[in-house]
Structures are given as structure tokens and as C-alpha cells.
Motif scaffolding. Structure first.
Motif, mmCIF file in Angstrom:
data_model
loop_
_atom_site.group_PDB
_atom_site.id
_atom_site.type_symbol
_atom_site.label_atom_id
_atom_site.label_comp_id
_atom_site.label_asym_id
_atom_site.label_seq_id
_atom_site.Cartn_x
_atom_site.Cartn_y
_atom_site.Cartn_z
ATOM 1 N N GLU A 106 -4.375 -33.348 -2.655
ATOM 2 C CA GLU A 106 -5.730 -33.008 -3.091
ATOM 3 C C GLU A 106 -5.936 -31.488 -3.107
ATOM 4 O O GLU A 106 -6.516 -30.936 -4.039
ATOM 5 C CB GLU A 106 -6.752 -33.665 -2.174
ATOM 6 N N ALA A 142 -6.214 -40.590 -8.830
ATOM 7 C CA ALA A 142 -7.569 -40.663 -8.276
ATOM 8 C C ALA A 142 -7.976 -39.326 -7.661
ATOM 9 O O ALA A 142 -9.120 -38.881 -7.824
ATOM 10 C CB ALA A 142 -7.655 -41.782 -7.244
ATOM 11 N N THR A 145 -8.789 -36.930 -10.504
ATOM 12 C CA THR A 145 -10.082 -37.251 -11.093
ATOM 13 C C THR A 145 -11.226 -36.794 -10.185
ATOM 14 O O THR A 145 -12.206 -36.215 -10.653
ATOM 15 C CB THR A 145 -10.173 -38.769 -11.362
ATOM 16 N N ARG A 146 -11.079 -37.044 -8.893
ATOM 17 C CA ARG A 146 -12.122 -36.645 -7.942
ATOM 18 C C ARG A 146 -12.287 -35.131 -7.888
ATOM 19 O O ARG A 146 -13.402 -34.610 -7.906
ATOM 20 C CB ARG A 146 -11.802 -37.206 -6.551
#
Length: 155
Positions: A106, A142, A145-146
């Protein structure tokens, strides 16, 4: 024998009292080196990427500005010497659990989106690093996208 054990315990506690010392085996150095590599993979580190890199390292590892700068400097040196990602991802796999390794991925996306665009080099790098960190394809996407939504950027 007792003296050797006491020295070992002393060495461990000494390392804990100096969080600004980043040994080659320190998982923070491995994570920071991946982030530096991410920022530089598209040809150079932009000002926005550098600021985001510094802020992420400072926040994630609870460092002051001076220690964050030192870690980034050590990470740049480690990245220059590295021949592949494996030396960093191996260290992270040993030190971090699944959730923490996903957090590293992330953070890589956060560095990438700092300049508002994702190059194919950045996307490929994160794909390879996530795979080596055992972060699934679904979770990697994911996370992308976040982070894109949080940055207000289209992926």
C-alpha cells in the motif's frame, strides 16, 4: 557463558534504544529501500514523490525528520547496491505478518500516486514486489484502487 548471554541481551536493548540506527538486517531499511526504488523506477524521484516518501517513512516508523532523512539516505544506498528485490522482500517476509506486508505494498502505491500517474514500470514493480511479499493479486489491485480513490486519482 553468562557474560555472553548478558552481552547479547544488552545488544538487543541497545538496538531498541537507538531507533535511528538502521542495520542492514532492519526491516525498516528493506521497506524504505523498496519505497525508494518505487519512487525512482520511472526515471527519477519527483518532488511530490520525495515528500510523500519522507512523510510515509516518518509516519509509518514513528521517526522524527532527522531519522527519516537518515533512513531514506541509507535506503538509497541499499537500493543502489541491490541487484534485485529479493534481498528486501526476504527480509520483510521474515519480519512482517501478512497484514504488515500488504501495508508495504500500500505504501508503494502511495508513493506511485504521489505524482498523479502510474507508469508501466511502477505497476510492474509493484506486481513483482507484491508477488514476492505473498500479497495476492486481488489484494494488490484492491490496495491500488483504495490508494487511487484516497488520492482522488483515476487508476
Amino acid at each position: 557463558m553468562f557474560d555472553a548471554i548478558m552481552k547479547f541481551i544488552g545488544d538487543l536493548s541497545e538496538d531498541d534504544s537507538r531507533p535511528e540506527e538502521f542495520a542492514e538486517t532492519d526491516y525498516r531499511l528493506a521497506a524504505a529501500a523498496l519505497l525508494v526504488h518505487t519512487a525512482a523506477i520511472d526515471g527519477g524521484i519527483s518532488d511530490s514523490e520525495h515528500v510523500r516518501l519522507h512523510d510515509l517513512i516518518k509516519e509509518r516508523f514513528k521517526l522524527d525528520d532527522k531519522a527519516a532523512d537518515k533512513l531514506i539516505m541509507r535506503a538509497e544506498e541499499a537500493d543502489e547496491k541491490a541487484i534485485d528485490l529479493y534481498q528486501f522482500t526476504t527480509r520483510l517476509n521474515r519480519a512482517l505478518d501478512d497484514k504488515q506486508r500488504a501495508r508495504v505494498v500500500e505504501m508503494m502505491w502511495q508513493v506511485v500516486f504521489a505524482d498523479g500517474k502510474v507508469t508501466e514500470f511502477e505497476d510492474n514493480l509493484i506486481w513483482r514486489a507484491a508477488d514476492l511479499l505473498h500479497v495476492s493479486r486481488e489484494e494488490r489491485i484492491a490496495l491500488k484502487t483504495r490508494v487511487a480513490a484516497a488520492q482522488g486519482t483515476d487508476e
